[in-house]
Each structure stands twice: as C-alpha cells, then as structure tokens.
Design a protein around this motif. Structure first.
Motif, mmCIF file in Angstrom:
data_model
loop_
_atom_site.group_PDB
_atom_site.id
_atom_site.type_symbol
_atom_site.label_atom_id
_atom_site.label_comp_id
_atom_site.label_asym_id
_atom_site.label_seq_id
_atom_site.Cartn_x
_atom_site.Cartn_y
_atom_site.Cartn_z
ATOM 1 N N GLU A 1 0.778 -1.258 0.062
ATOM 2 C CA GLU A 1 0.076 0.114 -0.124
ATOM 3 C C GLU A 1 0.964 1.339 -0.086
ATOM 4 O O GLU A 1 0.132 2.269 -0.228
ATOM 5 C CB GLU A 1 -0.971 0.148 1.095
ATOM 6 C CG GLU A 1 -0.592 0.218 2.598
ATOM 7 C CD GLU A 1 -1.540 0.621 3.435
ATOM 8 O OE1 GLU A 1 -2.796 -0.115 3.538
ATOM 9 O OE2 GLU A 1 -1.492 1.519 4.258
ATOM 10 N N LEU A 2 2.153 1.222 0.221
ATOM 11 C CA LEU A 2 3.012 2.213 0.187
ATOM 12 C C LEU A 2 3.647 2.457 -1.274
ATOM 13 O O LEU A 2 4.365 3.451 -1.370
ATOM 14 C CB LEU A 2 4.106 2.175 1.026
ATOM 15 C CG LEU A 2 3.427 2.247 2.630
ATOM 16 C CD1 LEU A 2 4.645 2.400 3.804
ATOM 17 C CD2 LEU A 2 2.511 3.267 2.892
ATOM 18 N N CYS A 3 3.526 1.755 -2.187
ATOM 19 C CA CYS A 3 3.881 1.606 -3.440
ATOM 20 C C CYS A 3 3.168 2.449 -4.243
ATOM 21 O O CYS A 3 1.768 2.424 -4.425
ATOM 22 C CB CYS A 3 3.889 -0.012 -3.901
ATOM 23 S SG CYS A 3 4.791 -0.137 -5.407
ATOM 24 N N TYR A 4 3.740 3.096 -5.506
ATOM 25 C CA TYR A 4 2.996 3.704 -6.358
ATOM 26 C C TYR A 4 2.510 2.509 -7.212
ATOM 27 O O TYR A 4 2.860 1.700 -7.512
ATOM 28 C CB TYR A 4 4.111 4.606 -7.314
ATOM 29 C CG TYR A 4 3.505 5.239 -8.586
ATOM 30 C CD1 TYR A 4 2.911 6.575 -8.248
ATOM 31 C CD2 TYR A 4 3.155 4.626 -9.654
ATOM 32 C CE1 TYR A 4 2.246 7.066 -9.466
ATOM 33 C CE2 TYR A 4 2.533 5.250 -10.854
ATOM 34 C CZ TYR A 4 2.072 6.082 -10.634
ATOM 35 O OH TYR A 4 1.306 7.028 -11.673
ATOM 36 N N PRO A 5 1.002 2.748 -7.826
ATOM 37 C CA PRO A 5 0.222 3.963 -7.617
ATOM 38 C C PRO A 5 -0.667 3.891 -6.286
ATOM 39 O O PRO A 5 -1.558 4.815 -6.171
ATOM 40 C CB PRO A 5 -0.281 3.898 -8.808
ATOM 41 C CG PRO A 5 -0.643 2.545 -9.188
ATOM 42 C CD PRO A 5 0.568 1.947 -8.816
ATOM 43 N N ALA B 1 17.444 0.711 4.108
ATOM 44 C CA ALA B 1 16.501 1.309 3.100
ATOM 45 C C ALA B 1 15.227 2.246 3.989
ATOM 46 O O ALA B 1 15.188 2.037 5.190
ATOM 47 C CB ALA B 1 15.641 0.398 2.322
ATOM 48 N N ARG B 2 14.560 2.894 3.223
ATOM 49 C CA ARG B 2 13.483 3.802 3.854
ATOM 50 C C ARG B 2 12.572 3.915 2.804
ATOM 51 O O ARG B 2 12.878 3.732 1.619
ATOM 52 C CB ARG B 2 13.897 5.106 4.497
ATOM 53 C CG ARG B 2 14.462 6.044 3.284
ATOM 54 C CD ARG B 2 14.774 7.610 3.878
ATOM 55 N NE ARG B 2 14.874 8.383 2.633
ATOM 56 C CZ ARG B 2 13.758 8.879 2.002
ATOM 57 N NH1 ARG B 2 12.558 9.070 2.502
ATOM 58 N NH2 ARG B 2 14.067 9.705 0.965
ATOM 59 N N THR B 3 11.094 4.269 3.457
ATOM 60 C CA THR B 3 10.173 4.407 2.326
ATOM 61 C C THR B 3 10.357 5.843 1.847
ATOM 62 O O THR B 3 10.446 6.530 2.500
ATOM 63 C CB THR B 3 8.815 4.131 3.015
ATOM 64 O OG1 THR B 3 8.754 4.682 4.359
ATOM 65 C CG2 THR B 3 8.734 2.471 3.290
ATOM 66 N N ASP B 4 9.929 5.822 0.660
ATOM 67 C CA ASP B 4 9.943 7.191 0.009
ATOM 68 C C ASP B 4 8.540 7.590 -0.273
ATOM 69 O O ASP B 4 8.124 7.003 -1.315
ATOM 70 C CB ASP B 4 11.000 7.123 -1.212
ATOM 71 C CG ASP B 4 11.004 8.461 -2.202
ATOM 72 O OD1 ASP B 4 9.943 9.315 -1.730
ATOM 73 O OD2 ASP B 4 11.856 8.695 -2.673
ATOM 74 N N GLY C 1 6.598 6.602 -3.823
ATOM 75 C CA GLY C 1 5.918 5.451 -3.546
ATOM 76 C C GLY C 1 7.023 4.446 -3.930
ATOM 77 O O GLY C 1 6.483 3.253 -4.619
ATOM 78 N N MET C 2 8.028 4.463 -3.449
ATOM 79 C CA MET C 2 9.165 3.417 -3.378
ATOM 80 C C MET C 2 9.887 3.328 -2.193
ATOM 81 O O MET C 2 9.839 3.866 -1.093
ATOM 82 C CB MET C 2 9.828 3.768 -4.940
ATOM 83 C CG MET C 2 10.543 5.152 -4.771
ATOM 84 S SD MET C 2 12.165 5.476 -5.419
ATOM 85 C CE MET C 2 11.495 5.816 -7.073
ATOM 86 N N LEU C 3 11.167 2.425 -2.420
ATOM 87 C CA LEU C 3 12.277 2.227 -1.333
ATOM 88 C C LEU C 3 13.467 3.286 -1.824
ATOM 89 O O LEU C 3 13.730 3.211 -3.119
ATOM 90 C CB LEU C 3 12.389 1.004 -1.183
ATOM 91 C CG LEU C 3 11.485 -0.212 -0.598
ATOM 92 C CD1 LEU C 3 12.084 -1.369 -0.420
ATOM 93 C CD2 LEU C 3 11.244 0.410 1.069
ATOM 94 N N ASP C 4 13.910 4.026 -0.826
ATOM 95 C CA ASP C 4 15.213 4.440 -1.262
ATOM 96 C C ASP C 4 16.084 3.799 -0.372
ATOM 97 O O ASP C 4 15.689 3.233 0.670
ATOM 98 C CB ASP C 4 15.275 6.011 -0.653
ATOM 99 C CG ASP C 4 16.247 6.629 -1.156
ATOM 100 O OD1 ASP C 4 17.012 6.274 -1.966
ATOM 101 O OD2 ASP C 4 16.869 7.861 -0.289
#
Lengths: 312, 540, 540, 312
Positions: free
Chosen positions: B315-319, B447-450, B454-457
């Motif tokens: 659910e944190l992922c684009y889109p 990593a962290r949520t961006d 809507g992705m991982l950094d």
C-alpha cells in the motif's frame, strides 16, 4: 461499331489566331508502358482494337464536322505500331487531305519518334505537331515521383529529330507530380519550361487531376495528395510567359475536388482566365483575384515542410 | 548542420530536453514558429525527403526511394486516421532516440497527446493555415471565427482586437488569427513542459482527448502498445483515474503484473477490505477504526478499489499510495469485471485457505466475481457498513475461526517493496512512524520508504548487494560522481532500468545510489542528457 | 435594487441572458469582479443572509432563521462535497427562475460545470484568495506557482512578468496572481457563453470534468437527476460521446425513451445493421453499397452503434443525425450491455416475426445479447465483412425467406419523426432528395426535414392541426408577432414545450410556426427573455 | 477524591502590574443552560458533584501554591446555587482570607447576579471581579448565531448591580460567532467593545476555538466554519485599545487547526504578542508581521460574500 471515347470541337491557337479544332480520344490497345503514377487511361483501352476499329472511330468522329485542326489522343503513343498500326496513319492522313485539314496534333513517347514515321508525316500537306509527355525536365522527379521511364535526354533527342523533319514539338509539363509540395511543383514547372523552351515550339502545362483507379487516386484518397491550386497554374503561366515563352494550359476538371481547384468560389473564373490566356498569351488575362489567394500563399510557403496537403 | 538532444526529464515517451542546433539552444518539446522563421533557420537544412512517412504503409518501395534521410531529426510526416498516426509515431519513437519533428500536425488541442506519444518538435503550420481559413483555435475547442460573438482568449491579438477582428479583410484577419492560434499553441507547449516536469502529462492527456472523438480513439490505440522501458514504475504525481482510459494506463498495467509476480503472503488467511479516500489506507479513519476494533494480527489483507487492487504489503507503493478517484458509490459492470480479475490473480497467487470479504455493495460484487474466477470460497462478513456492530462481530468470529501466522507487517512491507522494485528480498528491523519507515540491519540503515514516489530509497549496504547480484546497475567512467551523472559518462547499464528507478552506479573507485532520469538503454545509447541523479556515494 | 433577467438562449440548465440591475446591463453567465467592485456595486445591496445554503441540510431551523432573503437573486452558498454541491445547486435551480449567484466557488476549471448546473453568476473570490496563497490557475490545471519554471499563459500579467513573478514579494505576487487567475476565469466565462450559443456545453463539460476526480463525481451525480423540460430534444451541435458520462446524457435518455414509445414498424421483418461514420447512415458508402446489392424493400431496419440505436425511420432525428464517436473496433462489456438493452426495447416494441442481424464482431455481441433480453430468435447473416460475397448471399437468402410488407420509407420517416416530435402522426407525399425531404398534402407543403437540428420543420397546415389537438401551443397577447416573441407577450403555453421545440403560437388574429427558445413553463413564468423565434405566420 | 479539571499559575494584570494568579477549573454539576452553539464544557460536569466534592477540589488546587489572584472557572455560573452551593462560596471566601488572596475572579450568567450573593462578596477584604459571557452587544447575533438566551439589557442590569456593590465587571466578548464572516466578526467585536465599555471594568476577548462534541464542531467539520485569524484579534485589540478601553485576550489553542490561527508559520509569535499586550495594554506589543497578513486582508474583505471559510 466502336465509337471514340470522346470527341468535341474546341478553340485552338493556330498561327496566332483561334481556330476550330476537333479533338478525338481514340480507344486503342492502350499504352505499352502504363506505369505512370497518374495514368488512368487504361479505362479507354481495349486489347481487341485493331485497324478496322480505329477507322470506324475516326469516321464517326469527323462525320459532319467542320474544323481546321485535328487533335488525336490515344491512350499512349500515336507512333507505337502495336497501338496504332501504320495502316491507320495512312488512312487518317488521306482522310485529312480529303477534308483539307490544316494541322494534325498527336502524342507520343520519345522512343517511338523515329525516322520512318516522321518522313511520312513530313510529306503531308498539313502541318504536324507531336506532343511528348515530358512532365518535367528533372530526371529525378520524372523517375521517382512519376515513373515515366525515359529521361530528359530521350526527350531532347526526340524533339530534335521532330524539328529536323519540320514537325512542331509540343512539350507537356505536369503541374504537381505526386510527392512535390505546391511550391516545389511551381518551381519545377517553371524550371522545366525554361529547360524545354529551346526544344519545344509550344509548352502545354497539364494540371494534375485524379483519374479513377490510379496510384495518385490512392494517394488522394488517403489525403497524401491534393491536385494543384489554380493559382499555382497562374503563377507558372505568368512567370514563364514573362520570359517570352509560349505556354498554354487547359485545366481538366477544374473546380472539382478531383481536379485543380482553389476555394470553389473562384474556380470558374480562374479556370476561364487560364483558358483565355492560353489562346491570347496575354498575361493581363491572368488578372483575377479572390481572398483564397492568401491561403494559397501559405500553402506554397509551408507545404514543403508538411509533405502533405494542408488544405482540402 | 550539427544537432544534438540532451534529455532532462522523462514522463513516459514524453521528454523534456535541450536541443542544440548549430550553437543555438532550444527547450523541447518545442514549436518551430514559421511566423518567425529566422529564429529557426535550421529548418531549411533539414532533409524532409519528398514522400511523407505516411506513404510507407501504402508503398514501401517508393517510400524508400523518396523518404527523409536526415541525420539529426526523425521526420514524422504522419497522417491521417487515428490508428495510422499513432502507429507511425510509436514506430518512429521506439526505433530511434533522435528528436522527432512532426510537421504540420500540431494544434493546441492535440499537442499534449502528440508529446505524450513522443514528439519533440512541432510547428505552427496548421495554426497558420487554419487561421487564414478562419479557424479560431483554443486548447479545448475550435470555432469558425465567424460564429464567435466574443473572443475567449487573453493573447495580445485577441486583447487588442476582440470580436472586431471578424470585420477585417481576409488577409489581415488571416494574419491575426495565425498569430492568435500560434500564441495558444505556444502557451500549450509551455504547459506541457510543466506537466512533464511534474510527471502529470498522462492525467492531463486523458482529460484533453475527451474534447474530440479522434483524439480519444488515438489514446485508445496508443494504449494497445507497449512503451517498453520508457514507462516509469514510480511517479511523484497523483494518478487520477477519471476515465475508462485510466484503466489502460501503462503504469497501471505494470503495477498489476509486477504485484502478482512478487506477492508472497505470510498467512493462509486473507481479508478483503474496501479502499479509503485517504492514503495510505492504514491511516484512514475507517481502516484505523476497524483495526482498533478488530485484530488483524497474523492474517493478510488485500484492499480493493477501482481501478486498484493491492495487498496491504504494497500500500505504500506507487500508484496505490498516490491516486484519487471520483467516488459515487456506483460500480459499472466493466469496473467490477476489471477489478475482480486483478483480485482473482492475487487470490490465486496467494494460495489462501480462508478468504474473508469484509466489504459491501459494489465491493462485494467484485469479491464474489473474483472468488468465482479464482475458484475460492469466500466468507462475507459485512452487514451494512463495515463498522456496524454486526459487521464487526461477524468479522471477529470469522477471524477467530481462521488459521493465523506470525509475521511482522512492516517487515513484510519492506520485503514486498524490495521484491517489487529490485526483484530480490530485503530483511532487517523496521523502525519509524508509519508510513515513514526505515529498515536497519544491525546499526546500518538499509532502506527507507520514499512517500513522494511510492518506492524504497536504499542505502549503501543494499547498494553493494545490488552490485553483487548485478541488478539495476550503471557502470560509469572513472570520475568522481557528483550531483548528476550524464549519459556521456555512462559506460554500460542494466537494460531493465526505467526512469525514476533507484539504481546503483559504480566505477573502479566509487559506487553509490542514484535515481535514474532515463531508461538503461538510453543511458548507453544517448550521448548527452541527465542519466542519474546521485543520492549517496561510497568508495569501493 | 431593481434586477431582472432576460433569457436569450438555453443549453439545458445553462442559460445565456441579460441581467439588468439598476439600469446596468450584464451578459450572463457573468463574473462579479471583486478587483473592480465599483463596476458591480449592486453586490453590496444583495442580502446574502448570515448562514450559507449549505447549512440547510444540517440544521433547517437555524437555516430558516439566518438564510438569504434576497428578492432578486438566489444565493447559492454551497459546499463542500461533490454530491452536496450538485444537489444544492439543482434544488435551487429547479425551484426558481431567479438568477443564481454562487459566491466563492468558481475556478477556471469548474466554471463550465457550474454553468452547466444552472449557475448564472459567479465571482473571482477564489481566484483572488488562492492567488494570494500562491495558486496559479489555468482552465485545466492548477499549480503552486513556486513549482513553475514557465508561466503557460498569455494574459497581460504573465506576458509582462513571466516566471520572474515568483521572485516578487508576497503582496505584489499575490496581487499579480489574483489578476492572472481572474483573467483566466473571465476568459473561460466568455468561452462558456460561446458554448451555450452553439449548444456545445455538454461535450465540453464531459471533457473538462476529467481533469479532476471531484468534478467527474459531480457530473455523475448530476446525471442521476432529471432536469425536466429544460433539456432540449433537438440540438444543432454534434454529440461527441467520448466518455462513459456520455452514456448518461439527459438528451440521450430522452431519445431512447421517446424512440421506443413512438416506434411503429410497418414490417414483421427487421434487419439489424451496423452504423457508419457518415450521417445519415443511408448516405454512407457502406449502407449505399449494401442497399445497391440487396433490396431492403418491405422490411424494417435498426442501426446499431455505441451508444446509439435507431430505427432507420429515425436516422434523421437528433442525435442520430448528429454524433461522432471514437472508433477503435473495441466494445467494452458495459457498452455491449447498454446498447443491447436499447436494441432489445425496440425489438420488443416492434413485435417482429423475423430478426436478421447483418452485423459482425462487437455488433454481433450486441445483437446476441439483445435477442436474449427480448426473447427473440435471430438469424445472423454475416461472414466476415458485411459486404463480403458470402455475407451478401446469406442476407439475400434470409430476406427472401422473410415476410415483407409494402410501405414507403420516406413516408414512414415523416410519420415517425412527427410522432417523436409532436406525439401525432403526419401523412402525405414525400418529395426531395434524401435527406432533404419535404412532405406534401395535395399542393401544400406540410413539413420538411431540418438537418441542422435533426427535426421536422412544419408548415401552416400542420400548425393548424397542432392548434386543434392542443399540442406544442403558445398563446400570445394580441399583437402581430414578428421576429421574436418575448416572454412578456406569452399568455400561456404547453408545459411540454422544451427549448428548440417547434411550436405553434396564436392569438385572436394570428397564428404561426416558431422555434422555442425556452421551456413552456418559463414562457409563462418569466417576465422577460426570448420565448419563441417566429418562422412562419398566418391569419386565423 | 475529586480533582479539579485543571489548575495552573499564570500572570494576571492587577492594579497595573502583572502578578501571580492561580486559575482553577472546577468540576461542577454543569451549566443549566447548555445551549450555546460553541459550548463544550459539559465534558467537565458531573451531576454527582456536591459541596464536599467542590471543597476537595479547591483544597487540592491551592495546596502549596503562592498567588495573589484566584480565578475560578466553573462550567457555568459561580452564583447559580444549583451548580455551586452557597456553602461552598463561604468555604472559599474563608480559605482566601486565610491565604490573604487579594482578588477573586469568577464567572456568571446575568440572571444569577443577585443582591444576596453580592452583599456577601462586597463584605470580603479582597477585591472581586465577575465575568459575564456577553459575547456580543448585538442581540440578533447573540440570539441566532450563539443562542445565548439573554439580552444585552440583561447584561447591563447585572453589570450595574455589580458596580453598585463595588464588584468589578469583566465582559467576555466572542471573536467570530458562527455564521459571521471574518470581517463581520471583527466589526462586531469592536462595536461590542464600545457598547460594553461603560458597563465593564475590563473586556476579555475570547477567540473561538472548536471544542469536541459541539454544534460549532459540526460546522467546522463540514467546512462551514473556521476559527478566527489571530490577525483579526490583533485588529480588534488595536482598535479598541486606541479608544482608551482596556481589553485583554488569552488565545486558547492558538495555532492549532481547531483554535484561532493564521498561516501556522507565524502563529506562535502572534499569539505571544497578544498575550504580552494583554498584560501591558501597550499597542506597540501588537506589532508583528507575516506575509499571510495579505491573505487575511482578502478574507476579511471577501468572506462576507462567501459565507463560508475561504482559507483553511
């Protein structure tokens, strides 16, 4: 009985004045080449046509007619024996003599302009004129955009030979071969007129129209081609004439969507002006006007980039 | 003529770039202004050929004889039906990175779509010619100027002349309309450049094409094609699915394909839940309230909306994180079918023993239809609103009766997002306040949520892992990378890289994490342009 | 304050009118410009009340205490969710003809929809306030001005300042943005006025709402309501169904309802045919070719497209005559279902013995589904293209085997169009070249087809008949009607009259044919405005 | 043991200088009226509270505290015997005497301002001040937009009675009752201050905030109401003070979305300035600035037409 495809009386310029001319389109076996992109004459050809059928047609065409000039159009070359048997030429010549016709106009591809037929023609008591569909003096365009199958050099050789026999040469030039923009077409026609002037006694500017079942019709249907504007013809005629060159033009289907046209509103007047000029050779006859000339100017300027018609 | 294009930003096939011709610089997408041709004199050095590109599909032999052979520009003289135009443009766009000049086709109305299909350069030929024909162009309407009582435009011409313009002579009027139409087109190009910068072009195009049936058909044809690695997986703009064409967006197709591929639920029980307006779903009032009253510990969740279907883990992922739909409570038959298919794919992939659908109305139809596609039995637990006492009671009961497994949701979020993004898993200890999560391995952050994209950094430890596995790598020449890595500096790159992907770059001395500005293929092929934005750097 | 509104033209709920306040005249839809309040000084004489209209749904008692009691204007202080806004506006619009002023809601983006919903007056309050907040408004996008690199607008402010504007102090920047936003809104109002003049507003609105999920939802909510007799049955604009909302247009719903009601096929055999791009269908290449090869004499035809289904007898009727759809050859499930339902209704109404479907692909699916709804057996006659030799062969065979009846198609066209338009039949001898037909009774012309509006224009003999039957009548005061009949001159009128209807007016001395510019109810209620355009006139 | 809802020490103006003041919010049976649209105090009431429970609360509140002024807030009226038994007043007064407190501040609706209680209070050795929630001097607004249930005339009567007994009068005014635009609210507060000045010793401007479970909360949730801007408070304070009137203001929840706020960036500074001014009564303390003042100006100008909040 086989009838000619069409025949009619019209005005034709003859030694500086307008005289009656009978134009006959003969049904023949057809042109052997048949590869020109705008060629639609195959509808007028019939492989069963021989000597007798040709005679029938000419008899029918001249019956009860008065005229000083006779213009014969076949679907191809008057001097191509496969299309027009030499015996028919003899028959025609004697018919003409019997009617005291003053001039004969025919058409031929250059490869059929040969000594034998010319010798015969030169011996006749009427004047003769042979039209050659050069279309353009530019070999690249003639080859790639028209697919004519002969070169400017071929034309020059034929024209010189005709001159040698005292036969008048008429060069047909095509205004707006496929794939040329409106402006390029104008430039090409003017350039070609200049190139051709020293070899031809008269230049006839043909404005493209869209015959059925032709390559150019397919282009036109897909909106890849539009027949030339009548303004373009006027531009060419004016410029060529201003160089002292005699040039005439008889727009076919002018004002229809398949023929050369401007905005519809002015087409009749402009086509009329072109016809008058063709007889008078007086550029003042070309002075017509219409608001659509401004649209045409933009088209001339911009179609060289679009490569596609900008206006219907 | 010397011309080169330097990419600054991509939005699908559309690109923002600097075109340099004979020392002059132009920002693309651009318009060649034939009313000021002196400023674009290079146009006369372009080889347009004789035959338009449109001839190719009719007569390939003659096209080959007469076509444009320009070295610098792809000349897209395309025509005339929607399908032909789209297919020609895409064919040209996918076959070369050269700037595409589409002459005499642009109008203010179709410009966004043309750029969306990859056109870099247009001109004002139609605005000029149509102007002389009396056509008054706007961005979303066209009129015969004779019909207009007022001129609804702020350009200098309209401001000065107003409807008086109609009364002028044809030449003068033509000149003015050409200038007006040009001004509107130019303005539209500026807007499209902004939309590319903000990665908003697709939303805009979907609305714009509705002004005209031919443009609508064009977008539909375009959506039947694969734009390959030019389509980003992550975007910072909001997806606004307001039309049926929203359902065929390339970005959406990518999401559905990828999410099913990498879905590995940790439980044999799944609960199907309805979406919420607020994103991420978990922070919405309804989901918070539901989770306050019922424990979802040890079970998986899949959230259904239209047109999105997503496991909680994504659910944190684009889109999923970045969309906003018109809500009326009505579901069309096509919507139900579309969404059910996507839900069924996840159910099949998840091999669940127990499927609980805590949804009502349209959502319930979706669940029912999905179950029938997937051949699953579904327990429906809603009686009226999802928060009604009896709904809650039934859900509790169903959950009590279902097998549960032990897993950490945040950890699964990282694992899923990593598989989604890089094709490999990622493990560690999650920290932080949802949705701003970080993952640690020992004392190092991985990593962290961006939430913007809507992705991982990722951090350097994971970058090293990507290097080892040869995933999303960019090999650069031997220099110390700073700020931006240009295409000129790229030696080789992973073909799977799409714009906006997080990548790892390296040379003999340095390595680091960056964000791709172009596709991997382009990084290798292009001689200029922004390839990678450097984010973090280390020494090997 | 003295205020009155004089209607000039209607497009559904939207209206073009002249507002007269204390001797000043304003063309509506209009914007009150608070940057130039001196030009709209009447605004301070308006009673806005204390409570906004939005309070009504929460606390009707207090709303009654605090509401606006303005005599001249309906104050639509509405808010906030799509459904509430739409329902409030429609409630206000349907309950009074007074000009509606919706304060502080208009933006360039939502303006067309607001006007479509019946708002007459807006203001630039949001453009000003949002401008001071740094919002840069366009007609189809909104940006934070800080995000913009270029200003994609031709208004005087943007032309003068360009992106430099961002660097100015907040007050100065706010002032400029307020002016820019206002200019864009004002321009949009001008455009909307033009769209009303040309009856194009709905097409435009359908596209515009796609820029924003909330606007999309608003249009969907609006389509759930009945706009009553404000919806015209005939329009001179082209219907462009590019969106799913096109399927719920009021005009379309009217057509389907009415066409089934009045359908009386003369044959027991019907052939279902696919549509063509060219209208009327009968003049299209495909229909011409088909009719050249196969005789349709004595059988009925129904033509299917998306979203239209029409008997051949109504193909000259709006919107069948005037639509243009995006053609891709793909049918969505919803399209099939929608169209099949309409086709089924005609099949049931027609009580056919033989149903032949000469259609392929998507069309065939429609025919199949319709047959199943209608419980009819269908003979499918297409093998590949509808013009393929074997298709033609099968169709001929099927027609040979079917019962035929003797009737004249053109006569049936007049009969159907007359029933559609006036509820009664019409008979006579048709003349003329399709589609420009005339109907004669003896030497007198009765009617002719009007291809601009897709309707029948009638002559005095039929006008007398309408008078006798009391259909579409307008009783006017005793004066000789010329040019336009104003609402002030109308004594009474048929309630069924919709704008654009052909009507018959009369007083004690004169009668004649005219075209309605407003609904019958309005003619009676309104004190001003264009009621009927006079077309033909006679003495009783 | 029942504890007070809250209690704290703060600065309070006393004879021109700032002194320590203990503020105590007592839990009581609650206000009998409870119909004001912004009333949210019912959360602080409990029907089981009697004399003993009130004593417990005050004992707890004063323990180990040093202060010169005591401010008692109940959920309603200090002089309403149903809410605060007379015995508690006696208990409180003697407690105060024992602690040498110099001033007592309480609140009451006007209908409870009666001779008996005032006589008792007037006899005490400390100064007394009674606050009355007039909110506005405009009866229409107080009735329809606040639902207060008493008139300006009621207030005047009560105030005069208080004066008669030498008790100071504090008038509470409400900045931004529901349904008033920002500009109307400013005008109303200024007008009310002028109207009240001759009856009140001091004016306290209350800035609306949104308590839970109130009518005004429902309006706010539906975006039909926004709490006032702090700039509006500054405008009122500046203008009223410039008339020589003493006015103070203690913004509650300033800077939060439920409280009075500007743009978030400047809220802290502006609220601080208001508090300082309240103590100093020096308008120079109100000189703060932020870019958002331009937005506020537009809101003041335009909200009277929108009838709905223009800015969050």
């Amino acid at each position: 009985m086989v009838k000619p495809v069409a025949s009619w009386i019209e005005k034709e310029r003859f030694h500086g004045k307008a005289v009656r001319c009978l134009t006959v389109i003969l049904r023949t076996r057809g042109c052997y080449w048949q590869r020109c992109l705008m060629c639609g004459f195959s509808y007028a050809s019939d492989s069963r046509i021989g000597l007798e059928e040709l005679k029938e047609q000419i008899d029918e065409a001249v019956r009860d007619k008065e005229f000083e000039v006779l213009k014969i159009f076949t679907s191809g070359s008057f001097f191509d024996a496969r299309e027009v048997p030499p015996e028919f030429r003899e028959y025609l010549y004697s018919l003409m003599r019997s009617m005291s016709v003053k001039k004969l106009i025919v058409e031929s591809r250059p490869e059929f302009v040969k000594d034998e037929a010319l010798k015969e023609l030169a011996s006749m008591p009427f004047e003769a004129e042979v039209g050659i569909g050069l279309e353009t003096s530019n070999d690249f365009i003639r080859e790639n955009c028209i697919n004519k199958g002969f070169t400017f050099e071929d034309f020059v050789r034929a024209a010189e030979k005709l001159k040698d026999y005292g036969v008048r040469v008429k060069a047909y030039l095509l205004l707006k071969p496929p794939f040329l923009s409106e402006g390029e077409a104008i430039e090409d026609a003017i350039r070609s007129s200049m190139d051709v002037a020293e070899y031809a006694d008269i230049i006839s500017l043909n404005l493209m129209y869209i015959p059925s079942n032709t390559y150019v019709e397919r282009l036109w249907q897909r909106n890849l081609y539009r027949p030339p504007w009548l303004w373009s013809a006027i531009e060419v005629l004016r410029q060529v004439r201003s160089e002292g060159i005699e040039i005439m033009c008889d727009p076919v289907a002018a004002g229809s969507e398949r023929g050369p046209h401007n905005c519809r509103k002015c087409d009749r007047d402009v086509a009329m002006a072109i016809k008058e000029f063709s007889l008078s050779q007086n550029v003042a006859d070309l002075d017509v006007s219409c608001d659509c000339v401004h649209i045409w100017q933009r088209v001339v300027e911009l179609e060289r980039y679009s490569r596609l018609p900008l206006v219907r | 003529m010397q011309a080169s294009l330097s990419l600054e930003r991509r939005d699908g096939l559309a690109r923002l770039a600097v075109l340099e011709v004979d020392g002059m610089r132009y920002q693309t997408p651009m318009m060649i202004d034939f009313l000021q041709k002196e400023r674009f004199s290079f146009v006369d050095s372009i080889d347009f050929g004789y035959a338009p590109y449109a001839l190719k599909s009719i007569d390939e032999v003659r096209f080959e004889m007469l076509r444009s052979r320009d070295e610098n520009f792809t000349i897209a003289t395309v025509c005339c039906r929607p399908r032909e135009i789209v297919e020609s443009l895409l064919e040209l766009r996918m076959s070369s990175l050269k700037p595409i000049y589409a002459p005499a086709i642009a109008t203010p109305m179709n410009l966004p779509l043309l750029v969306y299909l990859g056109v870099d350069i247009v001109d004002n030929i139609l605005p000029i010619v149509k102007g002389y024909e009396g056509v008054y162009m706007l961005t979303d309407a066209e009129f015969s100027v004779d019909m207009l009582k007022e001129l609804p435009c702020n350009c200098p011409v309209c401001s000065e002349y107003g409807a008086e313009m109609k009364k002028l002579g044809n030449e003068e009027r033509g000149k003015l309309l050409a200038r007006h139409n040009t001004a509107v087109l130019e303005q539209q190009i500026m807007l499209v450049r902004e939309l590319i910068r903000q990665e908003e072009l697709r939303n805009f195009v979907e609305a714009r094409v509705k002004t005209n049936p031919e443009l609508t058909a064009m977008l539909r044809f375009a959506d039947m094609h694969d734009f390959g690695s030019f389509v980003p997986r992550f975007k910072r703009s909001m997806m606004k699915p307001t039309t049926s064409e929203s359902f065929t967006r390339p970005e959406l197709a990518l999401f559905f394909k990828r999410s099913v591929e990498i879905y590995e639920p940790k439980s044999k029980t799944v609960v199907i839940l309805p979406c919420s307006a607020r994103k991420p779903y978990m922070l919405s009032k309804s989901h918070r309230e539901l989770r306050r009253r019922v424990s979802f510990k040890g079970v998986c969740e899949i959230i259904v909306s239209s047109p999105l279907v997503s496991p909680r883990e994504l659910e944190l992922c684009y889109p999923v994180m970045n969309y906003d739909v018109p809500v009326t409570g009505q579901w069309s038959g096509d919507e139900v079918e579309y969404v059910a298919e996507k839900l069924a794919a996840l159910l099949i992939r998840g091999e669940f023993d127990t499927v609980i659908a805590h949804v009502e109305r349209g959502y319930a139809k979706v669940a029912e239809r999905a179950a029938s596609i997937a051949g699953a039995d579904v327990i429906f637990t809603c009686e009226g609103d999802i928060l009604s006492p009896s709904s809650i009671e039934k859900l509790k009961k169903a959950l009590d009766d279902s097998p549960k497994d032990s897993f950490d949701l945040y950890r699964e979020i990282f694992a899923h997002m990593s598989r989604y993004q890089f094709g490999i898993g990622m493990d560690g200890r999650p920290r932080g306040k949802y949705p701003n999560l970080e993952l640690y391995a020992g004392r190092e952050r991985v990593a962290r949520t961006d939430m913007r994209y809507g992705m991982l950094d990722i951090d350097l430890p994971f970058a090293r892992r990507l290097l080892e596995e040869r995933l999303y790598w960019v090999e650069i020449a031997d220099f110390e990378p700073k700020g931006t890595i240009f295409a000129a500096g790229v030696v080789d790159a992973d073909e799977n890289i799409r714009p906006n992907d997080v990548v790892v770059f390296y040379n003999s001395e340095f390595y680091g994490v960056g964000m791709a500005r172009m596709s991997g293929r382009e990084m290798v092929e292009a001689e200029k342009g922004f390839a990678v934005d450097v984010r973090k750097k280390g020494r090997l």
